[in-house]
Write a protein that holds these residues in place. Structure first.
Motif, PDB file in Angstrom:
ATOM      1  N   ASN A  88       0.853  -1.184   0.000  1.00 25.56           N
ATOM      2  CA  ASN A  88       0.000   0.000   0.000  1.00 25.56           C
ATOM      3  C   ASN A  88       0.894   1.240   0.000  1.00 25.56           C
ATOM      4  O   ASN A  88       2.112   1.133  -0.153  1.00 25.56           O
ATOM      5  N   LEU A  89       0.298   2.405   0.202  1.00 25.17           N
ATOM      6  CA  LEU A  89       1.068   3.643   0.091  1.00 25.17           C
ATOM      7  C   LEU A  89       2.173   3.742   1.136  1.00 25.17           C
ATOM      8  O   LEU A  89       3.164   4.460   0.932  1.00 25.17           O
ATOM      9  N   SER A  90       2.034   3.041   2.243  1.00 24.02           N
ATOM     10  CA  SER A  90       3.073   3.102   3.273  1.00 24.02           C
ATOM     11  C   SER A  90       4.365   2.416   2.834  1.00 24.02           C
ATOM     12  O   SER A  90       5.408   2.593   3.473  1.00 24.02           O
ATOM     13  N   HIS A  91       4.316   1.614   1.754  1.00 23.99           N
ATOM     14  CA  HIS A  91       5.520   0.930   1.266  1.00 23.99           C
ATOM     15  C   HIS A  91       6.344   1.822   0.340  1.00 23.99           C
ATOM     16  O   HIS A  91       7.442   1.426  -0.072  1.00 23.99           O
ATOM     17  N   ASN A  92       5.838   3.005  -0.005  1.00 22.15           N
ATOM     18  CA  ASN A  92       6.635   3.912  -0.834  1.00 22.15           C
ATOM     19  C   ASN A  92       7.936   4.262  -0.110  1.00 22.15           C
ATOM     20  O   ASN A  92       7.945   4.486   1.100  1.00 22.15           O
ATOM     21  N   GLY A  93       9.037   4.322  -0.880  1.00 21.06           N
ATOM     22  CA  GLY A  93      10.287   4.714  -0.260  1.00 21.06           C
ATOM     23  C   GLY A  93      11.493   4.311  -1.078  1.00 21.06           C
ATOM     24  O   GLY A  93      11.391   3.716  -2.162  1.00 21.06           O
ATOM     25  N   LEU A  94      12.675   4.645  -0.539  1.00 21.75           N
ATOM     26  CA  LEU A  94      13.950   4.358  -1.197  1.00 21.75           C
ATOM     27  C   LEU A  94      14.548   3.101  -0.560  1.00 21.75           C
ATOM     28  O   LEU A  94      14.936   3.118   0.612  1.00 21.75           O
ATOM     29  N   TYR A  95      14.607   2.026  -1.336  1.00 22.06           N
ATOM     30  CA  TYR A  95      15.105   0.735  -0.851  1.00 22.06           C
ATOM     31  C   TYR A  95      16.551   0.539  -1.330  1.00 22.06           C
ATOM     32  O   TYR A  95      16.858   0.772  -2.504  1.00 22.06           O
ATOM     33  N   SER A  96      17.414   0.104  -0.415  1.00 19.98           N
ATOM     34  CA  SER A  96      18.822  -0.170  -0.731  1.00 19.98           C
ATOM     35  C   SER A  96      19.167  -1.578  -0.266  1.00 19.98           C
ATOM     36  O   SER A  96      18.714  -2.020   0.806  1.00 19.98           O
ATOM     37  N   CYS A  97      19.955  -2.288  -1.083  1.00 15.01           N
ATOM     38  CA  CYS A  97      20.389  -3.632  -0.703  1.00 15.01           C
ATOM     39  C   CYS A  97      21.918  -3.653  -0.535  1.00 15.01           C
ATOM     40  O   CYS A  97      22.637  -2.954  -1.249  1.00 15.01           O
ATOM     41  N   PHE A  98      22.382  -4.464   0.416  1.00 13.80           N
ATOM     42  CA  PHE A  98      23.801  -4.549   0.763  1.00 13.80           C
ATOM     43  C   PHE A  98      24.229  -6.021   0.758  1.00 13.80           C
ATOM     44  O   PHE A  98      23.524  -6.875   1.315  1.00 13.80           O
ATOM     45  N   GLN A  99      25.358  -6.299   0.131  1.00 11.66           N
ATOM     46  CA  GLN A  99      25.837  -7.674   0.037  1.00 11.66           C
ATOM     47  C   GLN A  99      26.642  -8.036   1.279  1.00 11.66           C
ATOM     48  O   GLN A  99      27.544  -7.309   1.687  1.00 11.66           O
ATOM     49  N   ASN A 100      26.290  -9.169   1.868  1.00 13.43           N
ATOM     50  CA  ASN A 100      27.012  -9.665   3.032  1.00 13.43           C
ATOM     51  C   ASN A 100      28.278 -10.391   2.578  1.00 13.43           C
ATOM     52  O   ASN A 100      28.340 -10.900   1.447  1.00 13.43           O
ATOM     53  N   PRO A 101      29.314 -10.484   3.369  1.00 14.88           N
ATOM     54  CA  PRO A 101      29.349 -10.079   4.784  1.00 14.88           C
ATOM     55  C   PRO A 101      29.886  -8.674   5.003  1.00 14.88           C
ATOM     56  O   PRO A 101      29.884  -8.186   6.118  1.00 14.88           O
ATOM     57  N   HIS A 102      30.392  -8.019   3.966  1.00 11.96           N
ATOM     58  CA  HIS A 102      31.053  -6.721   4.151  1.00 11.96           C
ATOM     59  C   HIS A 102      30.075  -5.550   4.123  1.00 11.96           C
ATOM     60  O   HIS A 102      30.473  -4.419   4.402  1.00 11.96           O
ATOM     61  N   GLY A 103      28.827  -5.780   3.763  1.00 10.50           N
ATOM     62  CA  GLY A 103      27.823  -4.722   3.763  1.00 10.50           C
ATOM     63  C   GLY A 103      28.010  -3.699   2.668  1.00 10.50           C
ATOM     64  O   GLY A 103      27.732  -2.514   2.853  1.00 10.50           O
ATOM     65  N   GLU A 104      28.491  -4.135   1.496  1.00 13.07           N
ATOM     66  CA  GLU A 104      28.683  -3.211   0.374  1.00 13.07           C
ATOM     67  C   GLU A 104      27.355  -2.990  -0.340  1.00 13.07           C
ATOM     68  O   GLU A 104      26.664  -3.952  -0.703  1.00 13.07           O
ATOM     69  N   ARG A 105      26.994  -1.727  -0.541  1.00 15.50           N
ATOM     70  CA  ARG A 105      25.727  -1.432  -1.224  1.00 15.50           C
ATOM     71  C   ARG A 105      25.825  -1.816  -2.692  1.00 15.50           C
ATOM     72  O   ARG A 105      26.748  -1.406  -3.391  1.00 15.50           O
ATOM     73  N   ARG A 106      24.815  -2.560  -3.164  1.00 19.14           N
ATOM     74  CA  ARG A 106      24.853  -3.056  -4.540  1.00 19.14           C
ATOM     75  C   ARG A 106      23.735  -2.503  -5.417  1.00 19.14           C
ATOM     76  O   ARG A 106      23.845  -2.534  -6.637  1.00 19.14           O
ATOM     77  N   ASP A 107      22.661  -1.988  -4.829  1.00 15.40           N
ATOM     78  CA  ASP A 107      21.571  -1.488  -5.665  1.00 15.40           C
ATOM     79  C   ASP A 107      20.668  -0.573  -4.831  1.00 15.40           C
ATOM     80  O   ASP A 107      20.599  -0.689  -3.595  1.00 15.40           O
ATOM     81  N   THR A 108      19.974   0.371  -5.527  1.00 13.43           N
ATOM     82  CA  THR A 108      19.031   1.294  -4.888  1.00 13.43           C
ATOM     83  C   THR A 108      17.789   1.398  -5.764  1.00 13.43           C
ATOM     84  O   THR A 108      17.896   1.644  -6.967  1.00 13.43           O
ATOM     85  N   ILE A 109      16.610   1.231  -5.149  1.00 11.15           N
ATOM     86  CA  ILE A 109      15.346   1.222  -5.892  1.00 11.15           C
ATOM     87  C   ILE A 109      14.371   2.192  -5.218  1.00 11.15           C
ATOM     88  O   ILE A 109      14.173   2.139  -3.998  1.00 11.15           O
ATOM     89  N   PHE A 110      13.767   3.063  -6.030  1.00  7.30           N
ATOM     90  CA  PHE A 110      12.717   3.953  -5.526  1.00  7.30           C
ATOM     91  C   PHE A 110      11.376   3.299  -5.863  1.00  7.30           C
ATOM     92  O   PHE A 110      10.968   3.236  -7.014  1.00  7.30           O
ATOM     93  N   LEU A 111      10.685   2.793  -4.835  1.00 13.14           N
ATOM     94  CA  LEU A 111       9.426   2.071  -5.040  1.00 13.14           C
ATOM     95  C   LEU A 111       8.242   3.039  -4.986  1.00 13.14           C
ATOM     96  O   LEU A 111       8.094   3.805  -4.024  1.00 13.14           O
ATOM     97  N   HIS A 112       7.389   3.008  -6.035  1.00 11.89           N
ATOM     98  CA  HIS A 112       6.192   3.844  -6.121  1.00 11.89           C
ATOM     99  C   HIS A 112       4.967   2.935  -6.189  1.00 11.89           C
ATOM    100  O   HIS A 112       4.864   2.098  -7.083  1.00 11.89           O
TER     101      HIS A 112
END
Length: 403
Positions: A88-112
């Protein structure tokens, strides 16, 4: 000479290797950059949503954050994928994923989260007749995501040029290709967003959409020494382009501020004309009236004058006054003008004067005795004086006896 050739060949080889390495670095940087820049993902409200963390393999271990914090909504993880259920509308936002184990950011998605467009409401009107007309539209249901509109206007089997309004995004303008055309116009408006599209089509004749803007600069002025009259004047709408070739007629209504029922100005023309009666900015039914004992019906028509004198106002009562306009031949009445307030002439009150006379206070003064006039002794006062007065005759008699 041969040594020089060998040197040149080695230089070319080094240059080529450098170019290859530089190209590889650029490609790698671009790939990494593309993973870091947020990409938009549009999803339908109420559906289950899957977000993929870049191009990681299915066995990759990742963690997700939304707007910088851990994802708390109902979800599950399947390798590099985050699955949200019944969004629903509460799920709108900027989602980021990080690869374990070092926590390196691999992707960013703006969900609408949104919904596809639905049927629109479309209306067309000409307030600049015969220059052109405009069409406006609005969505009955919000989509919550960016939506664009495509407009197509057809007349006599050809498309007309459509000009988008510079202020209102849900409005466009079209020029009349010809005046007094008998061919209908067909307007199609299509709403488009990332989740779908929807169209609405309307058809109309030229004469049915003519509707002027309300009259402007309406004024109402009291008439001196006439406590039941108001002089009302107005101007034709400035958007009406040719008042001489396409004149307007006007309709006036007024009422005391303390009453809710409007009075309407109308004129009777002839006893023999077809009956019509005006109760508002529309022509409706008839009215039966009586004059000199004879029942008859009158045609009601409105004046093309831009002034009128109200003759039946209540003395001293504040009035609300409005005016509407209409082409003399076709179309519908405009909306009412901005209301003006006025009060008939009131006689200036006379200066306040007192109607109660105050009696003067009478005072008495003793006359001043003349120096030549004999002085009259004042009688003694007090108890002793009264005793002396009582015994005076007795003492006089005793005195005479002894003499």
């Amino acid at each position: 000479m041969p040594l020089l050739c060998v040197c040149l060949q080695m230089a070319n080889l080094v240059t080529s290797l450098c170019c290859v390495v530089l190209a590889a670095v650029v490609v790698a940087y671009a790939q990494r950059r593309s993973q870091l820049v947020a990409r938009n993902q549009y999803e339908r409200m109420g559906s289950d949503v899957t977000m993929q963390c870049g191009s990681l393999d299915n066995d990759a271990s990742v963690s997700w954050k939304v707007n910088g914090t851990d994802v708390k909504a109902q979800h599950r993880l399947e390798g590099p994928r985050l699955i949200l259920t019944q969004v629903n509308l509460s799920h709108n936002g900027l989602y980021s994923c990080f690869q374990n184990p070092h926590g390196e950011r691999r992707d960013t998605i703006f969900l609408h989260i949104g919904i596809p467009p639905r049927e629109l409401t479309v209306n067309c009107r000409s307030n600049t007749y015969p220059k052109g007309f405009y069409c406006s539209w609005h969505q009955l249901h919000a989509t919550y995501i960016p939506t664009t509109f495509e407009v197509d206007v057809q007349h006599d089997q050809r498309s007309l040029e459509v000009q988008k309004d510079s202020v209102h995004k849900n409005r466009c303008h079209v020029l009349f290709p010809e005046v007094f055309s008998s061919f209908p116009y067909k307007v199609n408006v299509t709403a488009v967003n990332a989740l779908g599209k929807a169209s609405t089509t309307i058809s109309f004749e030229e004469s049915s959409i003519v509707k002027p803007d309300p009259p402007e600069r309406v004024t109402a002025t009291p008439i001196r020494f006439n406590p039941r009259r108001l002089e009302v004047s107005w101007h034709s709408p400035s958007t009406w382009p040719d008042i001489d070739s396409f004149p307007l007629k006007y309709f006036l209504r007024y009422r005391p501020l303390i009453r809710e029922q409007w009075q309407h100005v109308w004129w009777k023309l002839s006893l023999d004309e077809p009956p019509q009666f005006v109760t508002g900015p529309k022509m409706v039914t008839t009215q039966q009236i009586s004059e000199s004992g004879k029942h008859w019906k009158t045609q009601v028509e409105l004046s093309d004058s831009t002034s009128h004198t109200i003759t039946d106002a209540y003395a001293g009562k504040e009035y609300i006054i409005q005016v509407a306009a209409k082409d003399t031949e076709i179309g519908t009445w405009s909306d009412w003008s901005v209301a003006v307030h006025a009060t008939p002439w009131i006689e200036d009150p006379l200066p306040i004067t007192s109607t109660t006379e105050v009696d003067p206070i009478e005072t008495t003064t003793s006359p001043i005795p003349s120096s030549n006039a004999p002085q009259k002794a004042e009688p003694p006062v007090g108890r002793a004086a009264r005793l002396l007065t009582f015994f005076s005759p007795l003492l006089l008699g005793m005195l005479l006896l002894f003499m």
